[in-house]
Design an enzyme around this catalytic site. Structure first.
Site, short mmCIF file in Angstrom:
data_model
loop_
_atom_site.label_atom_id
_atom_site.label_comp_id
_atom_site.label_asym_id
_atom_site.label_seq_id
_atom_site.Cartn_x
_atom_site.Cartn_y
_atom_site.Cartn_z
N THR A 271 0.82 -1.22 0.00
CA THR A 271 0.00 0.00 0.00
C THR A 271 0.85 1.26 0.00
OG1 THR A 271 -1.80 -1.15 1.12
CG2 THR A 271 -1.79 1.23 1.31
N SER B 90 1.65 -7.52 -1.09
CA SER B 90 2.35 -8.53 -0.28
C SER B 90 1.66 -9.90 -0.24
CB SER B 90 2.67 -8.00 1.11
OG SER B 90 1.57 -7.99 1.95
N THR C 31 1.71 -4.60 4.14
CA THR C 31 1.57 -4.97 5.55
C THR C 31 1.00 -6.38 5.75
OG1 THR C 31 -0.60 -3.93 5.61
CG2 THR C 31 1.28 -2.59 6.31
N ASP C 32 0.32 -6.91 4.72
CA ASP C 32 -0.38 -8.19 4.92
C ASP C 32 0.57 -9.33 5.27
OD1 ASP C 32 -2.69 -6.84 4.40
OD2 ASP C 32 -3.09 -7.75 2.46
N1 ASP Z 1 -3.02 -4.05 2.75
C1 ASP Z 1 -1.70 -4.22 2.35
C2 ASP Z 1 -0.77 -3.11 2.79
O1 ASP Z 1 -1.12 -2.48 3.75
C3 ASP Z 1 -1.49 -4.57 0.94
C4 ASP Z 1 -0.29 -5.42 0.88
O2 ASP Z 1 0.01 -6.06 1.87
O3 ASP Z 1 0.37 -5.40 -0.16
O4 ASP Z 1 0.26 -2.85 2.27
#
Ligand code: ASP
Length: 341
Positions: A28, A66, A97-98
């Site tokens: 993100t 991710s 973050t995932d």
């Molecule tokens: N929701 C995720 C982020 O916060 C998307 C990911 O993990 O690519 O980055």
């Protein structure tokens, strides 16, 4: 992790060294919305607010959401970090973050460099007024360049909190303070009048690097996770046990399962395939407490390996690394038992 012995206060003025390397991997923090508003990774962000004396190299390691990151990407990232480390005072990794905690833990297990590595990301994207990317990036860079960070292994900087890679976990799917985990942050960074104030409360437990590391270029072992629930009669177990080189089960409580799983696990262990028992609760150890069929004591007697405090997805990465290195089942058991991971 060791219990905090004393609160360590570091001088409030951070003393940035000269060279910061930022390895970008997507997420993100690099995403922009398309015409429908749906997000995809596009452009890697730049660290704001660093003194001019800091020389920054931005490197695009890969550019993925991710959920598309695999152990092969983690290994490629490890290789890039090792290559950049000799010419870097500190390294920041931007990541979705995932699965950020999984990449952080993989690096924790396999990196040999003492150069600080700090992972971060954002929960809000660059076109939202509440974009948390710049603040998290500046925090991560300030932490990576701070002399007190050296020797602590890979860390995660998020929302001003610093977490060690072994215990950090994503605890909220959408809030900006998305990271936590038992027993909590090992440090905190704040900015006062343009100066970074960094406090560490604890030193993370580091793995024993006398062990060989993941074999670069090798085929990563295949480890699957099964998730336990009330009434599970082992659906999906046989197929997973056939496909995989090892299994991790996110079990109940201190590592207990319905009775139907005991013969299945007994058989897999007897075939020499490791079965690791983690807990689906969000904190606490796996213990051999219960003697009913499927209770933790019976599973461990059958040869299942307790994951200690690791969550199922981190236990899966540890098992994957150990299997990829060619360790035997008793050796794998010994690593999980000694707790030095
Ligand atoms: N929701 C995720 C982020 O916060 C998307 C990911 O993990 O690519 O980055």
């Amino acid at each position: 992790m060791r219990q905090p012995q004393s609160s360590e206060f570091q001088p409030s003025a951070s003393q940035p060294s000269e060279r910061l390397t930022v390895l970008h991997t997507g997420g993100t923090i690099a995403s922009k919305p398309d015409a429908s508003g749906a997000l995809t990774p596009q452009e890697a962000p730049r660290v704001p607010g660093l003194p001019a004396s800091v020389e920054v190299s931005n490197i695009q390691a890969f550019n993925l959401p991710s959920p598309h990151v695999t152990p092969r990407h983690m290994e490629a990232l490890r290789v890039q970090i090792e290559q950049q480390a000799p010419r870097s005072s500190g390294i920041v990794v931007t990541h979705g973050t995932d699965t950020l905690e999984e990449t952080a833990f993989y690096l924790h297990l396999t990196l040999a460099t003492p150069v600080p590595v700090v992972l971060t990301g954002s929960m809000r994207h660059a076109e939202e007024p509440s974009w948390d990317g710049p603040g998290n990036l500046l925090d991560a860079a300030s932490v990576a360049l701070h002399p007190a960070t050296r020797g602590r292994g890979p860390l995660v900087a998020f929302g001003g909190d610093l977490f060690d890679a072994r215990t950090v976990t994503k605890v909220h799917s959408s809030a900006p303070d998305a990271f936590g985990g038992y027993p909590g942050p090992i440090g905190r960074i704040d900015h006062i009048g343009g100066t970074a104030a960094l406090h560490y409360f604890a030193r993370p437990e580091l793995p024993l690097h006398s062990r060989p590391l993941f074999v670069p270029g090798g085929q990563p072992a295949h480890v699957e996770i099964l998730y336990a629930y009330a009434g599970w009669q082992g659906e999906g177990y046989d197929q997973a046990a056939q496909r995989a080189d090892g299994l991790v089960i996110a079990a109940l409580g201190t590592g207990n399962l319905p009775a139907e799983l005991l013969p299945l696990i007994t058989q897999t262990c007897a075939q020499g395939k490791p079965v690791v028992i983690a807990t689906r609760t969000h904190a606490g150890p796996v213990l051999p407490l219960y003697g009913y069929a499927g209770g933790g004591a019976t599973l461990q007697r059958a040869g299942a390996i307790p994951a200690s405090f690791l969550n199922a997805h981190k236990a899966r990465l540890l098992l994957l690394v150990l299997l990829s290195m060619g360790l035997s089942q008793p050796e794998i058991e010994a690593v999980f038992a000694d707790g030095h991971f």
